[in-house]
Scaffold this active site. Structure first.
Site: not given
Ligand SMILES: [Zn+2]
Length: 359
Positions: A25, A215
């Protein structure tokens, strides 16, 4: 000395640096060297508040004076869009992103990029910028002996581009594009119904899927990413800890989490490092991985992130090879490439651990 009784006299940074690493990522648009930004600005007449790399830092990097803030973090990217001013600039940024990863002993990298971010400011075509990234990444991976695959990123706020971006990604699978990612403001744009068809088509054509979810948004964004978009991996997933059902889903379906501790701290997603759930998730049997997210915006390397994971979050050092192996196992590769990668890392990690942990 074995890794199980790590001595404070041993250099933690050199142990972790020497480990062969995997990163799943990392955003190309968050990987621009400061010095390169200034040079591109000079060469191409990019309009900036300052040309001095140090004075430029607070505009494109999270600095100590910044309060942790998700929107403030994302705002750094808007200025960065001005730098993709020519084919050469896009290729240089892509080349250096790969070179920097290799310099940190990363041997397998999945680099994600948003063709819209690279193209829109100058009116380039999405296909052209994609080809430039592919060409630069190919050259860098040979020059720096690192294996790289690419993921095309779709922004939740720009769903109108999803069909074209997906077509490009599908068409260029033989050039190293292996997956699709969905990112952006998941609090306001949490509903993915309009993207289901395009993601299902991408999967049927052979692409893998990862989605930034939970997130800043609710745990239910993981459920829709997995069940509606077919995500095999989740970016972040920090908020999963708020739902036992979602934790259960991650465990049952063996969904790998791409976790990025410093990024989470800088966006205010976690208040303190020791509150980060990555070690707890590992103990619950969820496959977790450690990543940089945006190395230049966060001013970090993957080595830094693994140090943070042990020192700041409290994951024992001896577990790090398993975390790196989790990443190899979750790579967006088909067989037999996948098994070859996992076996290579298993062997290399064993050898490096024995070598670096013996005085
Ligand atoms: Zn990201």
């Amino acid at each position: 000395m074995s890794i199980n009784n790590y001595s404070p006299f041993h250099d933690l940074r050199s142990i972790i640096f020497n480990l062969p690493k995997v990163e799943l990522h990392r955003h190309l648009e968050g990987s621009l060297r400061l010095a390169t930004l200034s040079e591109i600005a000079y060469e191409n007449g990019v309009d900036l508040p300052t040309m001095d790399p140090e004075e430029l830092r607070p505009f494109v990097q999270v600095v100590e004076a910044d309060d942790p803030d998700f929107k403030g973090f994302l705002a750094k990217f808007s200025l960065l869009r001005r730098f993709y001013s020519s084919r050469e600039a896009v290729m240089r940024v892509a080349y250096e992103a790969v070179a920097d990863a290799a310099a940190d002993n990363i041997y397998y990298l999945e680099l994600r990029f948003n063709p819209v971010a690279l193209a829109l400011n100058q009116g380039f075509s999405f296909e052209d910028v994609t080809d430039w990234v592919i060409e630069a990444v190919d050259k860098a991976s040979v020059d720096h002996q690192i294996e790289v695959r690419l993921i095309v990123l779709i922004n939740r706020m720009e769903p109108q581009y999803a069909p074209e971006l997906t077509e490009i990604a599908v068409a260029k699978q033989d050039k190293g594009i292996v997956g699709l990612d969905l990112a952006g403001d998941e609090q306001t744009f949490g509903d993915v119904t309009g993207l289901v068809k395009v993601f299902q088509w991408a999967k049927s054509e052979g692409l893998f899927v990862t989605v930034h979810a939970a997130e800043a948004g609710p745990p239910s964004n993981i459920t829709s990413a997995v069940e509606k978009l077919g995500a095999e991996r989740i970016g972040h997933g920090v908020q999963a800890m708020r739902s036992i059902d979602v934790i259960d889903l991650l465990r049952r379906q063996n969904i790998t989490l791409e976790m990025c501790p410093t990024s989470n701290l800088q966006t205010g997603i976690v208040g303190r490092l020791h509150q980060h759930p990555v070690y707890a998730y590992h103990q619950l049997g969820i496959p977790v991985t450690i990543n940089t997210d945006d190395p230049s915006i966060c001013n970090i390397t993957l080595t830094d992130e693994l140090i943070v994971t042990t020192r700041g979050i409290g994951m024992p050092l001896r577990i790090l090879p398993d975390i790196i192996l989790n990443a190899a196992k979750a790579a967006f590769l088909r067989e037999p490439e996948k098994t070859r990668l996992v076996n290579w890392f298993r062997k290399a990690l064993n050898e490096t651990f024995i070598t670096t942990s013996l005085d």
